[in-house]
Design an enzyme around this catalytic site. Sequence first.
Site, PDB file in Angstrom:
ATOM      1  N   GLY A  55     -18.008  82.622  59.480  1.00 14.88           N
ATOM      2  CA  GLY A  55     -16.690  82.741  60.105  1.00 14.88           C
ATOM      3  C   GLY A  55     -16.163  81.331  60.341  1.00 14.88           C
ATOM      4  N   ALA A  56     -14.906  81.102  59.955  1.00 13.60           N
ATOM      5  CA  ALA A  56     -14.373  79.734  59.920  1.00 13.60           C
ATOM      6  C   ALA A  56     -14.507  78.982  61.256  1.00 13.60           C
ATOM      7  CB  ALA A  56     -12.919  79.776  59.436  1.00 13.60           C
ATOM      8  N   ARG A  98     -20.163  74.454  53.278  1.00 15.74           N
ATOM      9  CA  ARG A  98     -19.309  75.508  52.715  1.00 15.74           C
ATOM     10  C   ARG A  98     -17.934  74.876  52.467  1.00 15.74           C
ATOM     11  NH1 ARG A  98     -19.536  81.305  55.352  1.00 15.74           N
ATOM     12  NH2 ARG A  98     -18.986  81.857  53.220  1.00 15.74           N
ATOM     13  N   GLN A 205     -19.918  92.097  55.904  1.00 21.04           N
ATOM     14  CA  GLN A 205     -19.559  91.664  57.271  1.00 21.04           C
ATOM     15  C   GLN A 205     -18.853  92.779  58.030  1.00 21.04           C
ATOM     16  OE1 GLN A 205     -19.052  89.873  54.483  1.00 21.04           O
ATOM     17  NE2 GLN A 205     -19.129  87.675  54.855  1.00 21.04           N
ATOM     18  N   ASP A 246      -9.580  81.697  56.261  1.00 23.01           N
ATOM     19  CA  ASP A 246     -10.428  80.496  56.191  1.00 23.01           C
ATOM     20  C   ASP A 246      -9.589  79.247  55.977  1.00 23.01           C
ATOM     21  OD1 ASP A 246     -12.286  82.846  55.408  1.00 23.01           O
ATOM     22  OD2 ASP A 246     -13.564  81.170  56.019  1.00 23.01           O
ATOM     23  N   ASN A 256      -8.855  83.883  52.231  1.00 23.16           N
ATOM     24  CA  ASN A 256      -9.713  84.646  53.146  1.00 23.16           C
ATOM     25  C   ASN A 256     -10.749  85.427  52.336  1.00 23.16           C
ATOM     26  OD1 ASN A 256     -10.401  85.503  55.856  1.00 23.16           O
ATOM     27  ND2 ASN A 256      -9.571  87.511  55.320  1.00 23.16           N
ATOM     28  N   LYS A 257     -11.575  86.135  53.038  1.00 21.31           N
ATOM     29  CA  LYS A 257     -12.699  86.880  52.453  1.00 21.31           C
ATOM     30  C   LYS A 257     -12.279  87.674  51.227  1.00 21.31           C
ATOM     31  CE  LYS A 257     -16.073  86.745  53.266  1.00 21.31           C
ATOM     32  NZ  LYS A 257     -16.947  85.839  52.459  1.00 21.31           N
TER      33      LYS A 257
HETATM   34  O1  MRU Z   1     -18.067  84.229  54.419  1.00 21.80           O
HETATM   35  P1  MRU Z   1     -17.670  84.388  55.856  1.00 21.80           P
HETATM   36  O2  MRU Z   1     -18.307  85.545  56.523  1.00 21.80           O
HETATM   37  O3  MRU Z   1     -17.846  83.098  56.621  1.00 21.80           O
HETATM   38  O4  MRU Z   1     -16.108  84.675  55.786  1.00 21.80           O
HETATM   39  C1  MRU Z   1     -15.404  84.898  56.976  1.00 21.80           C
HETATM   40  C2  MRU Z   1     -13.973  85.242  56.746  1.00 21.80           C
HETATM   41  O5  MRU Z   1     -13.502  85.296  55.637  1.00 21.80           O
HETATM   42  C3  MRU Z   1     -13.124  85.411  57.959  1.00 21.80           C
HETATM   43  O6  MRU Z   1     -12.083  86.317  57.701  1.00 21.80           O
HETATM   44  C4  MRU Z   1     -12.496  84.052  58.361  1.00 21.80           C
HETATM   45  O7  MRU Z   1     -13.485  83.063  58.382  1.00 21.80           O
HETATM   46  C5  MRU Z   1     -11.831  84.119  59.674  1.00 21.80           C
HETATM   47  S1  MRU Z   1     -12.994  84.323  60.999  1.00 21.80           S
HETATM   48  C6  MRU Z   1     -12.113  84.270  62.454  1.00 21.80           C
END
Ligand code: MRU
Length: 360
Positions: A55-56, A98, A205, A246, A256-257
């Site tokens: 999560g960012a 990352r 997730q 992100d 984003n994801k």
């Molecule tokens: O690969 P991840 O689980 O780190 O990806 C997370 C996401 O894509 C979230 O939507 C993003 O980081 C926002 S979290 C507040």
Amino acid sequence: MSNVEARSGRPPAMRWEAPYLYLLDQRRLPHTCDTVTCRTPEEVADAIRSMVVRGAPAIGAAAAYGVAMEALRLRELDDADSFWRRLESVMRELVATRPTAVNLAWAIERMGERARSMRSQGPAAVARELELEAAAIAQEDVETNLAIGRHGAALVPTGAGVLTHCNTGALATVDYGTAIGVIRVAHEEGKGIHVYAGETRPFLQGARLTAWELQQDGIPVTLIADSAAGAVMSRGAVDLVIVGADRVTANGDVVNKIGTYALAVLAQAHGIPFYVAAPRTTIDLRTATGADVTIEERDGREVTHIGDVAIAPEGVNVYNPAFDVTPASLVTALVTELGVVRPPYPEALRRLFEAQHDIE
Ligand code: MRU
């Protein structure tokens, strides 16, 4: 050093007890609540790479503590040059863990600037200050999320069906969450909302983290396969989609994801608003468009296996991008800690960074 108190019975995503960082192992949720102890910045870097913490905003805060940890370890060094060489090298390692979430680079840049601004005062003073700076990053993240939640909840109608993706809650931040922060406030305001959480293949997730977090907090949630999103929308069950980010680029593109883009296309096809909740630390005005962002590609095993169980033929070719780009044209509005930002995004985002107070 004070920690952010988790707002529920859930263990917090991270806890700092100098000189170590304790992370809830998100790879093992929801069935096992294990803590990973990071004693070195290399262990923090490993935890970020392997998604113990993800999560960012959460990886930004964890990395900041990784920098503070190293400064504390080296604070007695007489040789200031070694201290600085080592600190800069740790910052380079952490930032490279990352590539997509800009919050990580932002947090490391903030720690580096703070450290360099105190260079003349020697390692012990720098270390003390870096510990405070990491704690400030963590504390500010929670305050920011509460503000995002308040602004975003105004967009949520009473009785709304809300579709979300990935996990953007207390686990993805220091606490409370961004898109889930909005969901939380709407729920607390008694709006009687119902959340549809996409499972978020391949790392799950949504299934493992969002469904667990919302269930723990008593927020009504229905878990759906990612491939069910269109069907659920076509039944009229979804009044809005809200996701995190992100990175949001200067033109308003949202990185984003993986799977977010497909949801935005579906939302447009069904005339459903598509909102993105993100703090200003996720907005990257230095990057022009989503096409300029490095999209992390992860191990194919995340796709061929669920846990230890293989679900695909051995040796099959796999493409596993962790993120995608949703063009700004599909984003109804961005919810930030200073208020709701609407198109045209290039001007609106520039104004957002000039603003000192709420923009509405
Ligand atoms: O690969 P991840 O689980 O780190 O990806 C997370 C996401 O894509 C979230 O939507 C993003 O980081 C926002 S979290 C507040």
